[in-house]
Design a protein around this motif. Structure first.
Motif, mmCIF file in Angstrom:
data_model
loop_
_atom_site.group_PDB
_atom_site.id
_atom_site.type_symbol
_atom_site.label_atom_id
_atom_site.label_comp_id
_atom_site.label_asym_id
_atom_site.label_seq_id
_atom_site.Cartn_x
_atom_site.Cartn_y
_atom_site.Cartn_z
ATOM 1 N N ASN A 252 33.130 39.069 45.301
ATOM 2 C CA ASN A 252 33.338 39.105 43.851
ATOM 3 C C ASN A 252 32.045 39.335 43.071
ATOM 4 N N GLU A 253 30.920 39.054 43.701
ATOM 5 C CA GLU A 253 29.656 38.939 42.982
ATOM 6 C C GLU A 253 29.269 40.196 42.207
ATOM 7 N N GLU A 254 29.241 41.330 42.877
ATOM 8 C CA GLU A 254 28.738 42.552 42.237
ATOM 9 C C GLU A 254 29.598 42.972 41.050
ATOM 10 N N ARG A 255 30.908 42.996 41.229
ATOM 11 C CA ARG A 255 31.814 43.398 40.148
ATOM 12 C C ARG A 255 31.735 42.411 38.990
ATOM 13 N N GLU A 256 31.703 41.124 39.286
ATOM 14 C CA GLU A 256 31.647 40.147 38.206
ATOM 15 C C GLU A 256 30.351 40.256 37.417
ATOM 16 N N LYS A 257 29.246 40.487 38.090
ATOM 17 C CA LYS A 257 27.979 40.676 37.379
ATOM 18 C C LYS A 257 28.041 41.895 36.472
ATOM 19 N N ALA A 258 28.649 42.962 36.957
ATOM 20 C CA ALA A 258 28.794 44.169 36.143
ATOM 21 C C ALA A 258 29.702 43.910 34.943
ATOM 22 N N ASP A 259 30.772 43.150 35.163
ATOM 23 C CA ASP A 259 31.686 42.845 34.062
ATOM 24 C C ASP A 259 31.025 41.939 33.031
ATOM 25 N N ILE A 260 30.159 41.027 33.488
ATOM 26 C CA ILE A 260 29.401 40.198 32.545
ATOM 27 C C ILE A 260 28.478 41.071 31.701
ATOM 28 N N ALA A 261 27.778 41.990 32.361
ATOM 29 C CA ALA A 261 26.857 42.882 31.651
ATOM 30 C C ALA A 261 27.592 43.746 30.635
ATOM 31 N N ASP A 262 28.838 44.097 30.948
ATOM 32 C CA ASP A 262 29.630 44.939 30.049
ATOM 33 C C ASP A 262 30.382 44.125 28.999
ATOM 34 N N GLY A 263 30.174 42.813 28.997
ATOM 35 C CA GLY A 263 30.826 41.964 28.012
ATOM 36 C C GLY A 263 32.308 41.738 28.262
ATOM 37 N N LYS A 264 32.740 41.885 29.514
ATOM 38 C CA LYS A 264 34.164 41.745 29.850
ATOM 39 C C LYS A 264 34.537 40.339 30.278
ATOM 40 N N LEU A 265 33.554 39.467 30.449
ATOM 41 C CA LEU A 265 33.815 38.096 30.859
ATOM 42 C C LEU A 265 33.165 37.115 29.897
ATOM 43 N N ALA A 266 33.902 36.080 29.556
ATOM 44 C CA ALA A 266 33.332 34.976 28.789
ATOM 45 C C ALA A 266 32.563 34.077 29.744
ATOM 46 N N THR A 267 31.345 33.743 29.399
ATOM 47 C CA THR A 267 30.520 32.902 30.277
ATOM 48 C C THR A 267 30.244 31.525 29.686
ATOM 49 N N THR A 268 30.703 31.292 28.474
ATOM 50 C CA THR A 268 30.593 29.990 27.831
ATOM 51 C C THR A 268 31.988 29.485 27.518
ATOM 52 N N ILE A 269 32.256 28.226 27.833
ATOM 53 C CA ILE A 269 33.582 27.660 27.609
ATOM 54 C C ILE A 269 33.675 27.129 26.180
ATOM 55 N N LYS A 270 34.670 27.627 25.448
ATOM 56 C CA LYS A 270 34.821 27.253 24.044
ATOM 57 C C LYS A 270 36.145 26.564 23.764
ATOM 58 N N VAL A 271 36.812 26.095 24.802
ATOM 59 C CA VAL A 271 38.057 25.344 24.638
ATOM 60 C C VAL A 271 37.876 23.960 25.260
ATOM 61 N N PRO A 272 38.711 22.997 24.902
ATOM 62 C CA PRO A 272 38.592 21.655 25.501
ATOM 63 C C PRO A 272 38.788 21.687 27.011
ATOM 64 N N VAL A 273 37.997 20.884 27.694
ATOM 65 C CA VAL A 273 38.039 20.814 29.151
ATOM 66 C C VAL A 273 38.195 19.357 29.592
ATOM 67 N N LEU A 274 39.087 19.155 30.560
ATOM 68 C CA LEU A 274 39.257 17.848 31.183
ATOM 69 C C LEU A 274 38.864 17.958 32.650
ATOM 70 N N GLY A 275 37.953 17.110 33.090
ATOM 71 C CA GLY A 275 37.578 17.051 34.496
ATOM 72 C C GLY A 275 38.085 15.753 35.101
ATOM 73 N N ILE A 276 38.873 15.861 36.166
ATOM 74 C CA ILE A 276 39.453 14.683 36.808
ATOM 75 C C ILE A 276 38.942 14.590 38.233
ATOM 76 N N ASP A 277 38.367 13.451 38.566
ATOM 77 C CA ASP A 277 37.815 13.264 39.900
ATOM 78 C C ASP A 277 38.254 11.919 40.453
ATOM 79 N N SER A 278 38.154 11.784 41.776
ATOM 80 C CA SER A 278 38.452 10.528 42.446
ATOM 81 C C SER A 278 37.198 9.664 42.518
ATOM 82 N N GLN A 279 37.371 8.421 42.945
ATOM 83 C CA GLN A 279 36.234 7.543 43.173
ATOM 84 C C GLN A 279 35.314 8.157 44.235
#
Length: 336
Positions: A252-279
């Motif tokens: 995935n690496e090469e294509r995703e880097k190209a898509d980031i450079a072309d502005g096709k991917l959001a790299t900052t999260i701007k919606v609420p996030v919930l992280g759930i983990d175990s002990q």
């Protein structure tokens, strides 16, 4: 385990067929927002049964697909068919077919990766993100198994990623298929000390399978276990393990880097996030969920982090009440 209504749909340019659980409100239930659940490995959509029933009963539309390579969905052998952009195109096809413009997304394990990429490519389609056990996965990152193994070994005392190398190998499909019940008994073992000794370190999972060890101390109920065994007996372990080959080979690496450079991917999260983990247990790094998410948030106030009162990799199974309550709180805070 409840029997949920399912649909089958061919989607995306690759023509993959997906089998997915789909529950929509009836005239007698209030209509609320839609929630989509992405399972991990080794699982199928029904692993979310405790969440599906709970949120459907509250009046939410619920979608839970068997991801590519699993359950009733397509099982291509070519690893290139599992790329992130292909997976996202497929999932968006399901959302479009169901008339769902925007959803709350929930992902566990490998499903956290799918949820991450769905947000990266289509941030406007998600109200919120919930990650269980595995945090957000940033796009375009080189996955160096050896380097990560060395870091983990420094902090937890052993190489935790031996199992990944095995699953990415050409030997894993045959060995797992020949010892299916043995594999599920260690993958879903309730004792994290046993998992830490026999699942993660190099060579240990193979040894467990070759000995055909079966331990019945699982986090799953008997009905859950039989449902999984029945599905995987009809499955294809080349397909089911292709995600690990994709990761190990960094396809995935090469294509995703190209898509980031072309502005096709959001790299900052701007919606609420919930992280759930175990002990914390022998295999975990304390605080990794919060750290793995917080660095990518546009504002730290967007993140909420919950630790359930049990150990293990499957909080949605073992601590379903707490997990459901946390997701409900997030969803209602946004839908209000």
């Amino acid at each position: 385990m409840p029997s949920f209504p399912r649909k089958t749909l061919a989607v995306g340019s690759a023509g993959h067929t997906y089998d997915y659980i789909c529950i929509k409100p009836t005239v007698t239930t209030p209509s609320k927002s839609a929630i989509v659940f992405f399972h991990g490995f080794p699982a199928i959509a029904d692993i979310w049964s405790r969440q599906i029933k709970y949120f459907a009963d509250l009046g939410h539309t619920v979608i839970a697909p068997d991801l590519l390579g699993f359950g009733g969905s397509s099982k291509p052998h070519a690893v290139e068919e599992y790329t992130s952009w292909t997976a996202v195109e497929d999932i968006v096809g399901i959302l479009d077919a169901e008339g769902l413009e925007k959803v709350h997304g929930v992902g566990h394990d490998a499903g956290a990766y799918f949820l991450s990429r769905l947000y990266n490519y289509h941030p406007g389609r998600l109200y919120s993100l919930t990650f269980l056990s595995v945090p957000y996965s940033a796009p375009g990152v080189h996955y160096d198994l050896d380097a990560i193994s060395a870091i983990l070994e420094k902090f937890i005392g052993f190489d935790k990623l031996g199992y990944m190398r095995f699953l990415a190998s050409s030997d894993s499909p045959r060995l797992i298929g020949d010892h299916l019940e043995s594999f599920l008994s260690i993958a879903y073992h309730e004792d994290m000390d046993v998992r830490s000794e026999h699942f993660y370190p190099p060579g240990k999972l193979q040894a467990w399978l070759k000995a055909d060890r079966v331990d019945h101390s699982l986090v799953l109920h008997d009905e859950d276990k039989e449902n999984l065994i029945g599905s995987f007996r009809k499955g294809d372990w080349v397909a089911a393990t292709n995600g690990y080959r994709l990761m190990a080979e960094n396809l995935n690496e090469e294509r995703e880097k190209a898509d980031i450079a072309d502005g096709k991917l959001a790299t900052t999260i701007k919606v609420p996030v919930l992280g759930i983990d175990s002990q914390a247990d022998k295999t975990s790094l304390s605080g990794s969920m919060q750290k793995g998410v917080s660095q990518f948030l546009d504002d730290e106030s967007l993140g909420t982090f919950v630790t359930v009162p049990s150990q293990g990799h499957y909080p949605h199974v073992v601590s379903a009440v707490e997990v459901n309550g946390a997701i409900k709180s997030l969803v209602e805070s946004i839908d209000a």
